[in-house]
Design an enzyme around this catalytic site. Structure first.
Site, PDB file in Angstrom:
ATOM      1  CG  PHE A 102      67.343  57.456  87.653  1.00 11.12           C
ATOM      2  CD1 PHE A 102      67.625  57.187  88.986  1.00 11.12           C
ATOM      3  CD2 PHE A 102      68.152  56.879  86.686  1.00 11.12           C
ATOM      4  CE1 PHE A 102      68.687  56.352  89.348  1.00 11.12           C
ATOM      5  CE2 PHE A 102      69.212  56.044  87.029  1.00 11.12           C
ATOM      6  CZ  PHE A 102      69.477  55.792  88.368  1.00 11.12           C
ATOM      7  CE  LYS A 156      68.640  52.675  81.101  1.00 13.18           C
ATOM      8  NZ  LYS A 156      68.965  51.560  81.999  1.00 13.18           N
ATOM      9  CG  ASP A 187      68.721  61.231  80.904  1.00 15.61           C
ATOM     10  OD1 ASP A 187      68.724  60.304  80.076  1.00 15.61           O
ATOM     11  OD2 ASP A 187      69.127  61.112  82.076  1.00 15.61           O
TER      12      ASP A 187
HETATM   13  C1  LIG Z   1      66.982  58.297  82.103  1.00 11.03           C
HETATM   14  C2  LIG Z   1      68.241  57.681  82.598  1.00 11.03           C
HETATM   15  N1  LIG Z   1      69.359  58.433  82.635  1.00 11.03           N
HETATM   16  C3  LIG Z   1      70.535  57.938  83.054  1.00 11.03           C
HETATM   17  C4  LIG Z   1      70.632  56.630  83.476  1.00 11.03           C
HETATM   18  C5  LIG Z   1      71.963  56.097  83.947  1.00 11.03           C
HETATM   19  O1  LIG Z   1      72.462  55.243  82.980  1.00 11.03           O
HETATM   20  P1  LIG Z   1      73.678  54.240  83.353  1.00 11.03           P
HETATM   21  O2  LIG Z   1      73.103  53.232  84.306  1.00 11.03           O
HETATM   22  O3  LIG Z   1      74.068  53.649  82.029  1.00 11.03           O
HETATM   23  O4  LIG Z   1      74.737  55.057  83.951  1.00 11.03           O
HETATM   24  C6  LIG Z   1      69.500  55.808  83.456  1.00 11.03           C
HETATM   25  C7  LIG Z   1      69.571  54.419  83.913  1.00 11.03           C
HETATM   26  O5  LIG Z   1      68.605  53.770  84.179  1.00 11.03           O
HETATM   27  C8  LIG Z   1      68.273  56.347  83.001  1.00 11.03           C
HETATM   28  O6  LIG Z   1      67.154  55.621  82.956  1.00 11.03           O
END
Ligand SMILES: Cc1ncc(COP(=O)(O)O)c(C=O)c1O
Length: 409
Positions: A147, A262, A233
């Site tokens: 994700f 986050k 990520d």
């Molecule tokens: C691993 C990962 N990458 C990217 C995101 C996207 O982050 P944002 O909601 O701040 O755009 C999330 C959100 O849960 C995530 O868990």
């Protein structure tokens, strides 16, 4: 930190009404209306106090109403909130330098969210390939279960069809391989020749799925060999949540790009695309940008978070509380064969159940513990880094009681 809430402030009934008449229906929200918090606790308008092991989905690392953060933000709001990226302010270089030391990476692009940090990573990868004389290398490779966010680029490399289908066509030429399968990765890298391979060292939304350290090291080696940028990520698992600043560092791996977000600004919106030295000059003025990213308020908050982490023992606290949580969950697993797997480490942990995950989530809420479910069958625990020993014990008690209720229902 002492989690003591001041007496509840009376709110007008319309403030507490759990309806969203004029809000786009992107979330199935709970009925609770939270109005304040302290440490690892949050309180509703009706005065009900919850132990917060959701942390605003892995965000509130400093808990709620952290005194140093509150003081710094009050001070900053009275001085300077915004200047734009056309100008410097005192925290730009200070936060970037700290992040360079903590990540082992050279240069930071400050954004406003995880998705935005990933957009930067994808764009940078394509431009770097072009600069190497390989403009045909525009594809992206990612992992099944991964994700990466909801914007068009980040969504394009996100695996689950349920997030993507209604919005297609997205960025073309994205492919996915099974996690922890080195052979499949090697074959995909050789045949697809992507610009970048993007992966989470711990897949948060897929149910806190850990990737093996051997896999992380093999991916590093294969990306180097095939001229593919390796993007970790670390939006959910990074920033110290596993006990090291980057989760991938525990495998001894340094990616070409790490994305963060986050918890990094204590709850203010902020994302970071951290880039290794060989790629640091790829993006030049005009190539990419953001109006709000890296503003003084968010960076001041990030500075407080990083100081707490590096100089005030917060990283060590994550390890200790994470180990306490794991021990408690292991003891619970020994009594309940319905717990089929414990996942994650530090303060990102998952409890996978053979049955009753949905009922357990409901029971946890009823009994005062905020946590959510990912991957369908896994309860995910993401407490704030400031969580106390007593808070973890209390959470484990609630978890045990709620599990018994859920399995009996
Ligand atoms: C691993 C990962 N990458 C990217 C995101 C996207 O982050 P944002 O909601 O701040 O755009 C999330 C959100 O849960 C995530 O868990």
């Amino acid at each position: 930190m002492q989690s003591t809430l001041s007496p509840a402030t009376a709110l007008a009934p319309e403030t507490t009404r759990p309806v969203d008449e004029h809000v786009v229906k992107t979330y199935a929200r709970s009925q609770e209306v939270f109005v304040d918090g302290c440490g690892a606790h949050v309180r509703t308008a009706e005065g009900r106090v919850y132990l917060d092991f959701l942390g605003g989905i892995a965000v509130s690392a400093l808990g709620h109403a952290h005194p140093r953060l509150v003081e710094a933000l009050r001070d900053q709001v009275g001085k300077l909130i915004h200047t734009s990226n056309l100008h410097r302010h005192p925290y730009t270089e200070e936060v970037a330098t700290r992040l360079a030391r903590l990540t082992g990476l050279e240069a930071m692009f400050f954004a406003n969210s995880g998705a935005e940090a990933n957009e930067c990573a994808l764009k940078l990868s394509r431009k770097w390939q072009r600069l190497q004389g390989r403009p045909e290398r525009t594809n992206f490779l990612a992992l099944e279960g991964g994700f990466h966010g909801r914007t068009m680029g980040a969504l394009s490399v996100t695996h689950s069809k349920k997030y993507r289908e209604a919005f297609e066509p997205l960025v073309p030429c994205c492919a996915w391989v099974a996690p922890n399968d080195v052979g499949a990765l090697e074959q995909a890298l050789e045949s697809i020749r992507p610009a970048a391979f993007i992966m989470e060292p711990i897949q948060g939304e897929a149910g806190v799925r850990d990737l093996s350290h051997d896999y992380l090291r093999a991916a590093r080696e294969l990306c180097t060999r095939t001229g593919t940028l390796l993007v970790h990520d670390e939006v959910q698992a990074g920033c110290g949540r596993t006990g090291s600043f980057l989760a991938g560092a525990q495998a001894g791996v340094v990616p070409d790009i790490a994305t963060l977000a986050k918890p990094i600004a204590g709850g203010l919106p902020m994302g970071v695309c951290a880039v290794a030295k060989p790629f640091a000059d790829t993006l030049q003025p005009g190539d990419h940008g953001t109006t709000f990213g890296g503003g003084p308020l968010a960076l001041r908050a990030a500075l407080v978070f990083l100081e707490e982490l590096e100089e005030r023992g917060l990283m060590r606290a994550v390890e200790e509380r994470g180990a306490q949580l794991k021990r408690g969950l292991e003891a619970l697993q020994a009594r309940h064969p319905e717990i089929v797997e414990l996942r994650g480490r530090g303060l990102i942990q998952g409890v996978r159940l053979a049955r009753g995950a949905e009922e357990l989530q409901r029971a946890l809420y009823k009994n005062g513990l905020l946590a959510n479910r990912t991957g369908g069958d896994t309860i995910r625990l993401l407490p704030p880094f400031v969580v106390g020993e007593g808070d973890v014990s209390q959470a484990l008690d609630i978890f045990a009681r709620s599990l018994a209720e859920a399995l009996a229902s």
